[in-house]
Design a protein around this motif. Structure first.
Motif, PDB file in Angstrom:
ATOM      1  N   LEU A  14       6.384 100.330 -47.734  1.00  0.00           N
ATOM      2  CA  LEU A  14       6.797  99.073 -48.341  1.00  0.00           C
ATOM      3  C   LEU A  14       7.472  98.289 -47.232  1.00  0.00           C
ATOM      4  N   ARG A  15       6.987  97.082 -46.967  1.00  0.00           N
ATOM      5  CA  ARG A  15       7.560  96.274 -45.897  1.00  0.00           C
ATOM      6  C   ARG A  15       7.524  94.809 -46.286  1.00  0.00           C
ATOM      7  N   PRO A  16       8.322  93.977 -45.614  1.00  0.00           N
ATOM      8  CA  PRO A  16       8.292  92.547 -45.912  1.00  0.00           C
ATOM      9  C   PRO A  16       6.905  91.941 -45.653  1.00  0.00           C
ATOM     10  N   THR A  17       6.544  90.988 -46.468  1.00  0.00           N
ATOM     11  CA  THR A  17       5.297  90.241 -46.295  1.00  0.00           C
ATOM     12  C   THR A  17       5.399  89.362 -45.057  1.00  0.00           C
ATOM     13  N   VAL A  18       4.308  89.295 -44.290  1.00  0.00           N
ATOM     14  CA  VAL A  18       4.218  88.409 -43.127  1.00  0.00           C
ATOM     15  C   VAL A  18       2.933  87.591 -43.237  1.00  0.00           C
ATOM     16  N   LEU A  19       2.899  86.468 -42.535  1.00  0.00           N
ATOM     17  CA  LEU A  19       1.732  85.581 -42.606  1.00  0.00           C
ATOM     18  C   LEU A  19       0.451  86.281 -42.171  1.00  0.00           C
ATOM     19  N   ALA A  20       0.570  87.211 -41.237  1.00  0.00           N
ATOM     20  CA  ALA A  20      -0.613  87.942 -40.753  1.00  0.00           C
ATOM     21  C   ALA A  20      -1.242  88.816 -41.840  1.00  0.00           C
ATOM     22  N   ASP A  21      -0.607  88.952 -42.997  1.00  0.00           N
ATOM     23  CA  ASP A  21      -1.159  89.748 -44.096  1.00  0.00           C
ATOM     24  C   ASP A  21      -2.258  89.021 -44.867  1.00  0.00           C
ATOM     25  N   ALA A  22      -2.498  87.763 -44.581  1.00  0.00           N
ATOM     26  CA  ALA A  22      -3.390  86.944 -45.416  1.00  0.00           C
ATOM     27  C   ALA A  22      -4.779  87.553 -45.587  1.00  0.00           C
ATOM     28  N   ALA A  23      -5.433  87.927 -44.508  1.00  0.00           N
ATOM     29  CA  ALA A  23      -6.799  88.461 -44.609  1.00  0.00           C
ATOM     30  C   ALA A  23      -6.820  89.771 -45.383  1.00  0.00           C
ATOM     31  N   SER A  24      -5.858  90.632 -45.106  1.00  0.00           N
ATOM     32  CA  SER A  24      -5.790  91.921 -45.769  1.00  0.00           C
ATOM     33  C   SER A  24      -5.462  91.771 -47.256  1.00  0.00           C
ATOM     34  N   ARG A  25      -4.577  90.840 -47.583  1.00  0.00           N
ATOM     35  CA  ARG A  25      -4.273  90.559 -48.991  1.00  0.00           C
ATOM     36  C   ARG A  25      -5.524  90.063 -49.711  1.00  0.00           C
ATOM     37  N   ALA A  26      -6.243  89.149 -49.071  1.00  0.00           N
ATOM     38  CA  ALA A  26      -7.468  88.616 -49.686  1.00  0.00           C
ATOM     39  C   ALA A  26      -8.470  89.737 -49.958  1.00  0.00           C
ATOM     40  N   VAL A  69      12.913  83.962 -53.352  1.00  0.00           N
ATOM     41  CA  VAL A  69      11.927  85.038 -53.506  1.00  0.00           C
ATOM     42  C   VAL A  69      12.130  86.062 -52.398  1.00  0.00           C
ATOM     43  N   MET A  70      11.873  87.320 -52.712  1.00  0.00           N
ATOM     44  CA  MET A  70      11.806  88.385 -51.707  1.00  0.00           C
ATOM     45  C   MET A  70      10.437  89.035 -51.855  1.00  0.00           C
ATOM     46  N   PRO A  71       9.490  88.731 -50.949  1.00  0.00           N
ATOM     47  CA  PRO A  71       8.145  89.300 -51.060  1.00  0.00           C
ATOM     48  C   PRO A  71       7.950  90.519 -50.141  1.00  0.00           C
ATOM     49  N   TRP A  72       7.354  91.553 -50.706  1.00  0.00           N
ATOM     50  CA  TRP A  72       6.996  92.755 -49.949  1.00  0.00           C
ATOM     51  C   TRP A  72       5.531  93.086 -50.194  1.00  0.00           C
ATOM     52  N   VAL A  73       4.973  93.883 -49.300  1.00  0.00           N
ATOM     53  CA  VAL A  73       3.638  94.443 -49.505  1.00  0.00           C
ATOM     54  C   VAL A  73       3.706  95.953 -49.359  1.00  0.00           C
ATOM     55  N   LEU A  74       2.746  96.620 -49.991  1.00  0.00           N
ATOM     56  CA  LEU A  74       2.460  98.011 -49.673  1.00  0.00           C
ATOM     57  C   LEU A  74       1.419  97.964 -48.577  1.00  0.00           C
ATOM     58  N   ALA A  75       1.615  98.743 -47.514  1.00  0.00           N
ATOM     59  CA  ALA A  75       0.664  98.784 -46.407  1.00  0.00           C
ATOM     60  C   ALA A  75       0.294 100.233 -46.132  1.00  0.00           C
ATOM     61  N   ASP A  76      -0.987 100.462 -45.853  1.00  0.00           N
ATOM     62  CA  ASP A  76      -1.437 101.821 -45.566  1.00  0.00           C
ATOM     63  C   ASP A  76      -1.247 102.147 -44.082  1.00  0.00           C
ATOM     64  N   ALA A  77      -1.731 103.289 -43.650  1.00  0.00           N
ATOM     65  CA  ALA A  77      -1.537 103.748 -42.272  1.00  0.00           C
ATOM     66  C   ALA A  77      -2.140 102.790 -41.249  1.00  0.00           C
ATOM     67  N   GLU A  78      -3.168 102.040 -41.637  1.00  0.00           N
ATOM     68  CA  GLU A  78      -3.788 101.042 -40.749  1.00  0.00           C
ATOM     69  C   GLU A  78      -3.161  99.665 -40.916  1.00  0.00           C
ATOM     70  N   ASP A  79      -2.076  99.579 -41.668  1.00  0.00           N
ATOM     71  CA  ASP A  79      -1.349  98.349 -41.961  1.00  0.00           C
ATOM     72  C   ASP A  79      -2.157  97.378 -42.817  1.00  0.00           C
ATOM     73  N   ARG A  80      -3.111  97.897 -43.585  1.00  0.00           N
ATOM     74  CA  ARG A  80      -3.843  97.082 -44.553  1.00  0.00           C
ATOM     75  C   ARG A  80      -3.003  96.946 -45.820  1.00  0.00           C
ATOM     76  N   VAL A  81      -2.965  95.768 -46.386  1.00  0.00           N
ATOM     77  CA  VAL A  81      -2.229  95.534 -47.630  1.00  0.00           C
ATOM     78  C   VAL A  81      -2.955  96.231 -48.777  1.00  0.00           C
ATOM     79  N   VAL A  82      -2.180  97.004 -49.554  1.00  0.00           N
ATOM     80  CA  VAL A  82      -2.727  97.688 -50.723  1.00  0.00           C
ATOM     81  C   VAL A  82      -1.854  97.452 -51.959  1.00  0.00           C
ATOM     82  N   GLY A  83      -1.048  96.401 -51.911  1.00  0.00           N
ATOM     83  CA  GLY A  83      -0.228  96.040 -53.063  1.00  0.00           C
ATOM     84  C   GLY A  83       0.775  94.971 -52.685  1.00  0.00           C
ATOM     85  N   GLY A  84       1.280  94.286 -53.686  1.00  0.00           N
ATOM     86  CA  GLY A  84       2.275  93.248 -53.473  1.00  0.00           C
ATOM     87  C   GLY A  84       3.383  93.351 -54.506  1.00  0.00           C
ATOM     88  N   PHE A  85       4.623  93.145 -54.060  1.00  0.00           N
ATOM     89  CA  PHE A  85       5.808  93.241 -54.906  1.00  0.00           C
ATOM     90  C   PHE A  85       6.715  92.078 -54.573  1.00  0.00           C
TER      91      PHE A  85
END
Length: 190
Positions: A14-26, A69-85
């Motif tokens: 679980l880590r803070p959301t960053v702008l670079a997460d856009a493609a992985s979130r999509a 707002v406090m946005p976080w993502v779940l990220a896997d071992a490759e830092d791919r987004v697999v959830g949002g909180f």
């Protein structure tokens, strides 16, 4: 701690959301679209694109800077987004409250990740943000989300008729809250 990375197990963080997460979130939202459809608002196709998520994340980060707002993502071992909180609608002063929203990638559902993330977010909300309570709502038949909230100490406190427009209709929701502490507010920034 708000900006810390929290290991949740099985290579998920679980880590803070960053702008670079856009493609992985999509990609995660597109992959999970059919799975989440019963619980989500109708979204335009643009929402599922990298640019759509770039705009969404930019808005979340601006709201974070404003303290809303406090946005976080779940990220896997490759830092791919697999959830949002997200802790949304953060209010300080005498209320000291926020609303919790979350989603987990269809490929990660049922592994206890939402429960682990919600527990950690409640700790951060209590210890860092010094919030008094967090609330969350689920549709009446979203038993999985209700189990997550119950495991994390949330209690149902009401029912809201036609609360949110989800999957094309106004839907009733069960309302839950978790009281994080009953301590004083003194010393807290407002």
């Amino acid at each position: 701690m708000i900006d810390d990375v929290h290991q949740l197990g099985a290579g998920i963080r679980l880590r803070p959301t960053v702008l670079a997460d856009a493609a992985s979130r999509a990609a995660a939202l597109t992959r999970s679209r059919a799975y989440m459809k019963p619980w989500e608002p109708e979204r335009p196709e643009f929402f599922y694109t990298e640019q759509g998520q770039r705009e969404r994340v930019a808005g979340l980060l601006a709201d974070r800077e404003a303290g809303r707002v406090m946005p976080w993502v779940l990220a896997d071992a490759e830092d791919r987004v697999v959830g949002g909180f997200d802790l949304n609608a953060i209010v300080l002063g005498p209320l000291r409250s926020a609303t919790l929203g979350y989603w987990v990638d269809v490929e990660q559902a049922g592994r206890g990740l939402a429960t682990a993330a919600v527990r950690r977010i409640c700790e951060v909300a209590r210890d860092e943000l010094r919030l008094h309570r967090i609330e969350a709502g689920t549709m009446l038949d979203n038993a999985a989300s209700q189990r997550v909230l119950a495991k994390c100490g949330f209690e149902q406190f009401g029912m809201a008729p036609r609360y949110l427009h989800i999957n094309g209709e106004w839907r009733d929701h069960r309302l839950f809250q978790r009281i994080l502490h009953d301590g004083p507010v003194t010393g807290a920034e407002d």
